[in-house]
Design a protein around this motif. Structure first.
Motif, PDB file in Angstrom:
ATOM      1  N   ARG A 161      59.614 -46.910  18.337  1.00 25.55           N
ATOM      2  CA  ARG A 161      59.197 -47.458  19.614  1.00 25.55           C
ATOM      3  C   ARG A 161      58.278 -48.660  19.366  1.00 25.55           C
ATOM      4  O   ARG A 161      57.783 -48.849  18.256  1.00 25.55           O
ATOM      5  CB  ARG A 161      58.465 -46.388  20.453  1.00 25.55           C
ATOM      6  CG  ARG A 161      59.372 -45.254  20.924  1.00 25.55           C
ATOM      7  CD  ARG A 161      60.411 -45.767  21.888  1.00 25.55           C
ATOM      8  NE  ARG A 161      61.344 -44.751  22.358  1.00 25.55           N
ATOM      9  CZ  ARG A 161      62.571 -44.594  21.906  1.00 25.55           C
ATOM     10  NH1 ARG A 161      63.020 -45.358  20.911  1.00 25.55           N
ATOM     11  NH2 ARG A 161      63.375 -43.684  22.425  1.00 25.55           N
ATOM     12  N   ARG A 162      58.084 -49.471  20.410  1.00 24.35           N
ATOM     13  CA  ARG A 162      57.221 -50.641  20.277  1.00 24.35           C
ATOM     14  C   ARG A 162      55.931 -50.440  21.042  1.00 24.35           C
ATOM     15  O   ARG A 162      55.935 -49.889  22.151  1.00 24.35           O
ATOM     16  CB  ARG A 162      57.916 -51.904  20.791  1.00 24.35           C
ATOM     17  CG  ARG A 162      57.034 -53.154  20.701  1.00 24.35           C
ATOM     18  CD  ARG A 162      57.762 -54.377  21.210  1.00 24.35           C
ATOM     19  NE  ARG A 162      58.089 -54.308  22.621  1.00 24.35           N
ATOM     20  CZ  ARG A 162      57.258 -54.641  23.615  1.00 24.35           C
ATOM     21  NH1 ARG A 162      56.028 -55.051  23.336  1.00 24.35           N
ATOM     22  NH2 ARG A 162      57.634 -54.558  24.879  1.00 24.35           N
ATOM     23  N   LEU A 205      55.426 -52.010  15.794  1.00 21.66           N
ATOM     24  CA  LEU A 205      56.428 -50.960  15.886  1.00 21.66           C
ATOM     25  C   LEU A 205      55.770 -49.639  15.482  1.00 21.66           C
ATOM     26  O   LEU A 205      54.971 -49.593  14.550  1.00 21.66           O
ATOM     27  CB  LEU A 205      57.604 -51.251  14.960  1.00 21.66           C
ATOM     28  CG  LEU A 205      58.435 -52.495  15.301  1.00 21.66           C
ATOM     29  CD1 LEU A 205      59.489 -52.731  14.225  1.00 21.66           C
ATOM     30  CD2 LEU A 205      59.093 -52.357  16.676  1.00 21.66           C
ATOM     31  N   ILE A 206      56.111 -48.579  16.205  1.00 26.33           N
ATOM     32  CA  ILE A 206      55.580 -47.245  15.928  1.00 26.33           C
ATOM     33  C   ILE A 206      56.759 -46.352  15.566  1.00 26.33           C
ATOM     34  O   ILE A 206      57.771 -46.335  16.278  1.00 26.33           O
ATOM     35  CB  ILE A 206      54.852 -46.655  17.154  1.00 26.33           C
ATOM     36  CG1 ILE A 206      53.828 -47.649  17.715  1.00 26.33           C
ATOM     37  CG2 ILE A 206      54.208 -45.330  16.804  1.00 26.33           C
ATOM     38  CD1 ILE A 206      52.673 -47.942  16.797  1.00 26.33           C
ATOM     39  N   GLY A 207      56.642 -45.627  14.456  1.00 23.99           N
ATOM     40  CA  GLY A 207      57.754 -44.796  14.034  1.00 23.99           C
ATOM     41  C   GLY A 207      57.324 -43.437  13.524  1.00 23.99           C
ATOM     42  O   GLY A 207      56.224 -43.266  13.002  1.00 23.99           O
ATOM     43  N   MET A 208      58.211 -42.438  13.696  1.00 23.57           N
ATOM     44  CA  MET A 208      58.042 -41.137  13.057  1.00 23.57           C
ATOM     45  C   MET A 208      58.845 -41.173  11.770  1.00 23.57           C
ATOM     46  O   MET A 208      60.054 -41.413  11.792  1.00 23.57           O
ATOM     47  CB  MET A 208      58.538 -40.022  13.968  1.00 23.57           C
ATOM     48  CG  MET A 208      57.747 -39.867  15.247  1.00 23.57           C
ATOM     49  SD  MET A 208      58.404 -38.486  16.215  1.00 23.57           S
ATOM     50  CE  MET A 208      57.392 -38.615  17.692  1.00 23.57           C
ATOM     51  N   GLN A 209      58.197 -40.935  10.645  1.00 25.99           N
ATOM     52  CA  GLN A 209      58.825 -41.126   9.345  1.00 25.99           C
ATOM     53  C   GLN A 209      58.844 -39.822   8.545  1.00 25.99           C
ATOM     54  O   GLN A 209      57.809 -39.185   8.351  1.00 25.99           O
ATOM     55  CB  GLN A 209      58.089 -42.209   8.560  1.00 25.99           C
ATOM     56  CG  GLN A 209      58.756 -42.592   7.250  1.00 25.99           C
ATOM     57  CD  GLN A 209      58.013 -43.702   6.538  1.00 25.99           C
ATOM     58  OE1 GLN A 209      56.791 -43.699   6.478  1.00 25.99           O
ATOM     59  NE2 GLN A 209      58.754 -44.669   6.003  1.00 25.99           N
ATOM     60  N   LEU A 214      53.349 -40.236  11.520  1.00 26.95           N
ATOM     61  CA  LEU A 214      53.455 -41.296  12.518  1.00 26.95           C
ATOM     62  C   LEU A 214      52.870 -42.568  11.911  1.00 26.95           C
ATOM     63  O   LEU A 214      51.737 -42.563  11.421  1.00 26.95           O
ATOM     64  CB  LEU A 214      52.684 -40.908  13.781  1.00 26.95           C
ATOM     65  CG  LEU A 214      52.873 -41.797  15.008  1.00 26.95           C
ATOM     66  CD1 LEU A 214      54.304 -41.707  15.525  1.00 26.95           C
ATOM     67  CD2 LEU A 214      51.903 -41.396  16.117  1.00 26.95           C
ATOM     68  N   VAL A 215      53.642 -43.668  11.927  1.00 28.81           N
ATOM     69  CA  VAL A 215      53.199 -44.906  11.287  1.00 28.81           C
ATOM     70  C   VAL A 215      53.172 -46.049  12.296  1.00 28.81           C
ATOM     71  O   VAL A 215      54.002 -46.125  13.204  1.00 28.81           O
ATOM     72  CB  VAL A 215      54.096 -45.284  10.089  1.00 28.81           C
ATOM     73  CG1 VAL A 215      53.950 -44.263   8.973  1.00 28.81           C
ATOM     74  CG2 VAL A 215      55.559 -45.419  10.499  1.00 28.81           C
ATOM     75  N   ARG A 216      52.182 -46.943  12.098  1.00 30.86           N
ATOM     76  CA  ARG A 216      52.075 -48.181  12.868  1.00 30.86           C
ATOM     77  C   ARG A 216      52.428 -49.336  11.944  1.00 30.86           C
ATOM     78  O   ARG A 216      51.862 -49.476  10.861  1.00 30.86           O
ATOM     79  CB  ARG A 216      50.659 -48.375  13.409  1.00 30.86           C
ATOM     80  CG  ARG A 216      50.211 -47.304  14.363  1.00 30.86           C
ATOM     81  CD  ARG A 216      48.793 -47.537  14.861  1.00 30.86           C
ATOM     82  NE  ARG A 216      48.700 -48.724  15.710  1.00 30.86           N
ATOM     83  CZ  ARG A 216      47.642 -49.016  16.464  1.00 30.86           C
ATOM     84  NH1 ARG A 216      46.570 -48.222  16.431  1.00 30.86           N
ATOM     85  NH2 ARG A 216      47.619 -50.083  17.222  1.00 30.86           N
TER      86      ARG A 216
END
Length: 322
Positions: free
Chosen positions: A241-242, A247-251, A260-262
């Protein structure tokens, strides 16, 4: 009053946290040197459902409620901010839904976009609804020439283009603002794409796939890998997601955990310049996950089931610092 995650009143149990929903993705290597950013998390709402399977999540910031797809129920449900139950917003009989696969909100125009499809990857339809009422405004069926379509995510750009990630080919489909029909935007060479997010620059979307992230230009239809520093791994992100220009992501990680990463981007939006880990516990990789932004807060839908009791679903609200 908001409290740190581990002391928030009404916070979900460890088992609920272990049932966060997302598409399965291969694991990223461990990166203990990545900085961890503390956050505040509280509970935004919860509900019970014995046979619910999530199919997209969106936030209606004006009405202070969360909208989510009920995939097998072929309908949309809503939970008000702080609510303890869900109600139906739109049912499949009136909306013409198939299995609800993904949804997103056009906050500029007040539209709710929903993509539904046959469970076996057959036909698919993009639906435009009025966000406040759930009234269906338009429907755009994927042309027969597209063959089987298996939509897994959806994103709306600032100019109103609706982009669908079709994992069957894989490829991106697009309904451009004012256009009468869906078209193929680009074929993807990426392995196992799972999520798409609109960029802060209009006319650009980002796709998360098995080995990293790709940048897609809606004007030129070009697909290019998103750059990153040599030791930064961008694979294994199963929900993208943005948030503002990030961008924000579940990794997924090599040990089966998830973080959760930014991801901060350069000025051109062509490369990641910085990765920060958000200090919130997530469930193991491979479990379903839904996420959506409400302004500066990220909502995540979690689920818990004890024995044969109805599943308890909880919406977590994560407040991100600038």
């Amino acid at each position: 009053m908001n409290r740190p995650f581990n002391t928030a009143p009404g916070a979900p149990s460890a088992a609920a946290l272990a049932a966060l929903a997302a598409l399965a993705a291969p694991a990223a290597p461990a990166a203990p040197e990545d900085p961890i950013e503390p956050v505040i998390v509280d509970t935004a709402g919860h509900f019970s459902s014995p046979d619910f399977a999530p199919g997209g999540l969106a936030c209606d910031g004006v009405s202070r409620r969360f909208v989510f797809g009920d995939r097998p129920g072929r309908k949309l449900r809503v939970v008000t901010d702080g609510g303890d139950s869900s109600i139906d917003l739109t049912r499949g009989e009136s909306a013409g839904f198939l299995d609800v696969m993904a949804l997103d909100v056009d906050t500029t125009r007040g539209d709710l976009w929903v993509v539904s499809a046959e469970a076996d990857g057959g036909s698919a339809t993009l639906h435009r609804l009025q966000l406040v009422s759930g009234r269906v405004l338009n429907g755009y069926q994927a042309p027969a020439a597209f063959a089987a379509v298996r939509p897994v995510d959806l994103a709306v750009t600032a100019s109103g283009a609706v982009v669908i990630l079709d994992a069957a080919r894989p490829r991106l489909l697009v309904l451009r603002a004012g256009a009468p029909a869906l078209e193929v935007l680009a074929d993807l060479q990426d392995e196992a794409p799972v999520s798409v997010a609109a960029g802060s620059r209009d006319g650009v979307v980002y796709v998360a796939h098995r080995n990293g992230l790709s940048r897609v230009d809606l004007r030129t239809r070009s697909v290019t890998p998103l750059g990153a520093p040599a030791r930064m791994f961008l694979g294994g992100i199963d929900r993208l997601r943005r948030h503002a220009a990030e961008l924000i992501g579940m990794q997924a990680m090599a040990d089966g955990s998830r973080r959760l990463v930014r991801l901060a981007l350069d000025a051109a939006g062509t490369a990641v310049t910085r990765l920060r880990v958000v200090g919130v516990p997530l469930p193991p990789a491979g479990t379903p996950a839904l996420a959506a932004f409400c302004g500066d807060t990220l909502a995540i839908l979690t689920g818990e089931k004890a024995g044969t009791a109805p599943t308890e679903w909880t919406l977590l609200r994560i407040r991100l610092a600038p």
